[in-house]
Design an enzyme around this catalytic site. Structure first.
Site, PDB file in Angstrom:
ATOM      1  N   ASN A  12     -61.486 169.863  67.474  1.00 34.08           N
ATOM      2  CA  ASN A  12     -61.819 169.016  68.566  1.00 34.08           C
ATOM      3  C   ASN A  12     -63.497 169.078  68.786  1.00 34.08           C
ATOM      4  O   ASN A  12     -64.006 170.086  69.088  1.00 34.08           O
ATOM      5  CB  ASN A  12     -61.287 169.589  69.951  1.00 34.08           C
ATOM      6  CG  ASN A  12     -61.713 169.246  71.061  1.00 34.08           C
ATOM      7  OD1 ASN A  12     -62.276 168.019  71.200  1.00 34.08           O
ATOM      8  ND2 ASN A  12     -61.454 169.946  72.349  1.00 34.08           N
ATOM      9  N   LYS A  14     -65.239 167.514  70.966  1.00 34.27           N
ATOM     10  CA  LYS A  14     -65.722 167.244  72.268  1.00 34.27           C
ATOM     11  C   LYS A  14     -66.853 166.333  72.333  1.00 34.27           C
ATOM     12  O   LYS A  14     -66.898 165.503  71.435  1.00 34.27           O
ATOM     13  CB  LYS A  14     -66.179 168.686  72.694  1.00 34.27           C
ATOM     14  CG  LYS A  14     -64.897 169.665  72.774  1.00 34.27           C
ATOM     15  CD  LYS A  14     -65.126 171.041  73.337  1.00 34.27           C
ATOM     16  CE  LYS A  14     -63.982 171.941  73.311  1.00 34.27           C
ATOM     17  NZ  LYS A  14     -63.968 173.243  74.184  1.00 34.27           N
ATOM     18  N   HIS A  96     -56.374 168.142  77.808  1.00 37.49           N
ATOM     19  CA  HIS A  96     -57.327 169.241  77.517  1.00 37.49           C
ATOM     20  C   HIS A  96     -57.884 169.697  78.816  1.00 37.49           C
ATOM     21  O   HIS A  96     -57.992 168.833  79.804  1.00 37.49           O
ATOM     22  CB  HIS A  96     -58.546 168.786  76.741  1.00 37.49           C
ATOM     23  CG  HIS A  96     -59.259 170.060  76.091  1.00 37.49           C
ATOM     24  ND1 HIS A  96     -60.352 170.306  76.953  1.00 37.49           N
ATOM     25  CD2 HIS A  96     -59.291 170.527  74.862  1.00 37.49           C
ATOM     26  CE1 HIS A  96     -60.862 171.660  76.217  1.00 37.49           C
ATOM     27  NE2 HIS A  96     -60.232 171.748  75.232  1.00 37.49           N
ATOM     28  N   GLU A  98     -60.440 170.791  79.670  1.00 37.18           N
ATOM     29  CA  GLU A  98     -61.839 169.909  80.297  1.00 37.18           C
ATOM     30  C   GLU A  98     -61.672 168.716  80.891  1.00 37.18           C
ATOM     31  O   GLU A  98     -62.243 168.339  81.774  1.00 37.18           O
ATOM     32  CB  GLU A  98     -62.753 170.035  79.073  1.00 37.18           C
ATOM     33  CG  GLU A  98     -63.370 171.316  78.879  1.00 37.18           C
ATOM     34  CD  GLU A  98     -63.956 171.720  77.309  1.00 37.18           C
ATOM     35  OE1 GLU A  98     -64.041 170.561  76.695  1.00 37.18           O
ATOM     36  OE2 GLU A  98     -63.836 172.813  76.885  1.00 37.18           O
ATOM     37  N   GLU A 166     -53.843 176.577  74.890  1.00 35.32           N
ATOM     38  CA  GLU A 166     -55.195 177.115  75.021  1.00 35.32           C
ATOM     39  C   GLU A 166     -55.565 177.805  76.362  1.00 35.32           C
ATOM     40  O   GLU A 166     -55.897 177.113  77.400  1.00 35.32           O
ATOM     41  CB  GLU A 166     -56.284 175.867  74.901  1.00 35.32           C
ATOM     42  CG  GLU A 166     -55.997 174.830  73.862  1.00 35.32           C
ATOM     43  CD  GLU A 166     -57.268 174.035  73.470  1.00 35.32           C
ATOM     44  OE1 GLU A 166     -57.969 174.281  72.447  1.00 35.32           O
ATOM     45  OE2 GLU A 166     -57.601 173.408  74.413  1.00 35.32           O
ATOM     46  N   GLY A 172     -64.518 178.529  74.204  1.00 26.99           N
ATOM     47  CA  GLY A 172     -65.709 178.656  74.232  1.00 26.99           C
ATOM     48  C   GLY A 172     -66.349 180.005  74.482  1.00 26.99           C
ATOM     49  O   GLY A 172     -67.571 180.194  74.879  1.00 26.99           O
ATOM     50  N   SER A 211     -61.603 179.966  71.043  1.00 28.25           N
ATOM     51  CA  SER A 211     -62.309 180.800  70.228  1.00 28.25           C
ATOM     52  C   SER A 211     -61.773 181.030  68.813  1.00 28.25           C
ATOM     53  O   SER A 211     -61.873 182.194  68.544  1.00 28.25           O
ATOM     54  CB  SER A 211     -62.597 181.918  71.144  1.00 28.25           C
ATOM     55  OG  SER A 211     -63.419 181.724  72.166  1.00 28.25           O
TER      56      SER A 211
HETATM   57  P1  PGA Z   1     -63.409 176.519  71.094  1.00 28.66           P
HETATM   58  O1  PGA Z   1     -62.677 175.277  71.856  1.00 28.66           O
HETATM   59  O2  PGA Z   1     -62.720 176.570  69.945  1.00 28.66           O
HETATM   60  O3  PGA Z   1     -64.872 176.154  71.024  1.00 28.66           O
HETATM   61  O4  PGA Z   1     -63.040 177.788  72.125  1.00 28.66           O
HETATM   62  C1  PGA Z   1     -61.311 174.956  71.573  1.00 28.66           C
HETATM   63  C2  PGA Z   1     -61.008 173.841  72.396  1.00 28.66           C
HETATM   64  O5  PGA Z   1     -61.252 173.783  73.652  1.00 28.66           O
HETATM   65  O6  PGA Z   1     -60.204 172.969  71.867  1.00 28.66           O
END
Ligand code: PGA
Length: 249
Positions: A12, A14, A96, A98, A166, A172, A211
Site C-alpha cells: 500500500n 498510500k 483502510h 486512514e 491492521e 507506521g 509495521s
Molecule cells: P505500515 O502501513 O506498514 O507503514 O505500518 C501499513 C498500512 O497502513 O497498510
C-alpha cells in the site's frame, strides 16, 4: 495453511510515488522470480494505468487504495471501481483506517464500496483494526469482528474477499502485536467468516498489516491464520518488499 489459501503480499503506497517510482515497480517485477506468494502493489490513482501497462504479462498485480460506491456521476474528485478496473487494477483496498479517520468512512460506506468492487470485478481488500484504547480495554476482537460484520456484504467467497487486520496503533509506528495476539484476532476473524460464509471461510485470505518489515515478516507470516501481509512503508522500496515476500513460508 490449506493449499487453497495462497499467500498474498500487498503493498500500500498510500499518497507516495511520482512517475519516476516506476523504477521500484520494475525492480519488484524483475526480482519476483522464485517468490511463491502472490504480489500486488497499490500505487496512488495517478500511477495505476501506467503501472498496470508496465507489468502486463507478469504476475505482479496492481490495485487501487479506495473507490467510490457509485458507477459514475456528480462526485468531484472521486474515482469509481469501474475506472480502476478500466485502468488495469484487479483489486482495491477498502476501509483502510486512514480513510475511516481522514474521510470519516463508516462501515456502511465501506460495505457499499465492497459491492461496487464486486460490480466492477475487482477483488476488495477490506481493512479492519482497533485503536490502542480499544486494545487496552480488551475489546480488540469485538471491535474487529463488529467492523467486519458491518463492512462486508452477504455473499462473499474465497475468490471475492480478502480481509486485512491492521491494528491502528501498529500502522507506521514500528510497533507490532505479539504473534499470539495476531493469531487470536485472525482466529476470531476466521470464526466470524465461517459463521457468515460457511465453508468459503477456509479459503478467504486474512492479511496482517501494521509495521511489517523484512525483519519481522517471517514470524508474522508463519502465524496461524495469517495468509499474507498488507505492507505500507516497507513496500516503497523494492528490496524491502521482495525481502518480505521471500519471508513467506
Ligand atoms: P505500515 O502501513 O506498514 O507503514 O505500518 C501499513 C498500512 O497502513 O497498510
Amino acid at each position: 495453511m490449506p493449499a487453497r489459501r495462497r499467500t498474498l503480499i500487498a503493498g500500500n503506497w498510500k499518497m507516495n510515488g511520482l512517475r519516476q517510482a516506476k523504477a521500484e515497480l520494475r525492480a519488484v517485477a524483475a526480482g519476483m522470480g522464485g517468490v511463491g506468494a502472490e504480489l500486488m502493489l497499490c500505487p496512488p490513482f495517478t500511477l495505476i494505468a501506467a503501472f498496470a501497462a508496465d507489468v502486463a504479462g507478469t504476475s505482479l498485480m496492481i490495485g487501487g487504495q479506495d473507490c467510490h460506491a457509485a458507477e459514475s456521476g456528480a462526485h468531484t474528485g472521486d474515482v469509481a471501481a469501474e475506472m480502476l478496473k478500466d485502468a488495469g487494477a484487479v483489486a482495491v483496498i477498502l476501509g483502510h483506517s486512514e480513510r475511516r479517520a481522514d474521510h470519516r468512512e463508516g462501515d456502511a460506506v465501506v460495505k457499499a464500496k465492497v459491492k461496487a468492487a464486486w460490480r466492477a470485478g475487482l477483488l476488495p481488500v477490506v481493512c479492519v483494526g482497533e485503536t490502542l484504547d480499544e486494545r487496552d480495554a480488551g475489546e480488540a476482537a469485538a471491535v474487529v469482528t463488529r467492523q467486519l460484520r458491518q463492512s462486508v456484504p452477504d455473499g462473499a467467497t474465497a475468490d471475492t474477499l480478502v480481509v486485512a487486520y491492521e491494528p491502528i496503533w501498529a500502522i507506521g509506528t514500528g510497533r507490532t502485536p505479539t504473534t499470539d495476539d495476531v493469531a487470536q484476532i485472525h482466529g476470531a476473524i476466521r470464526h466470524l467468516l465461517a459463521e457468515r460464509f460457511g465453508a468459503e471461510a477456509e479459503g478467504i485470505r486474512i492479511l496482517y498489516g501494521g509495521s511489517v518489515k523484512p525483519d519481522n515478516a517471517a514470524a508474522l507470516l508463519a502465524t496461524a491464520d495469517v495468509d499474507g501481509a498488507l505492507v505500507g512503508g516497507a513496500s516503497l522500496k523494492a528490496a524491502d518488499f521482495l525481502a518480505i515476500a521471500r519471508a513467506a513460508p
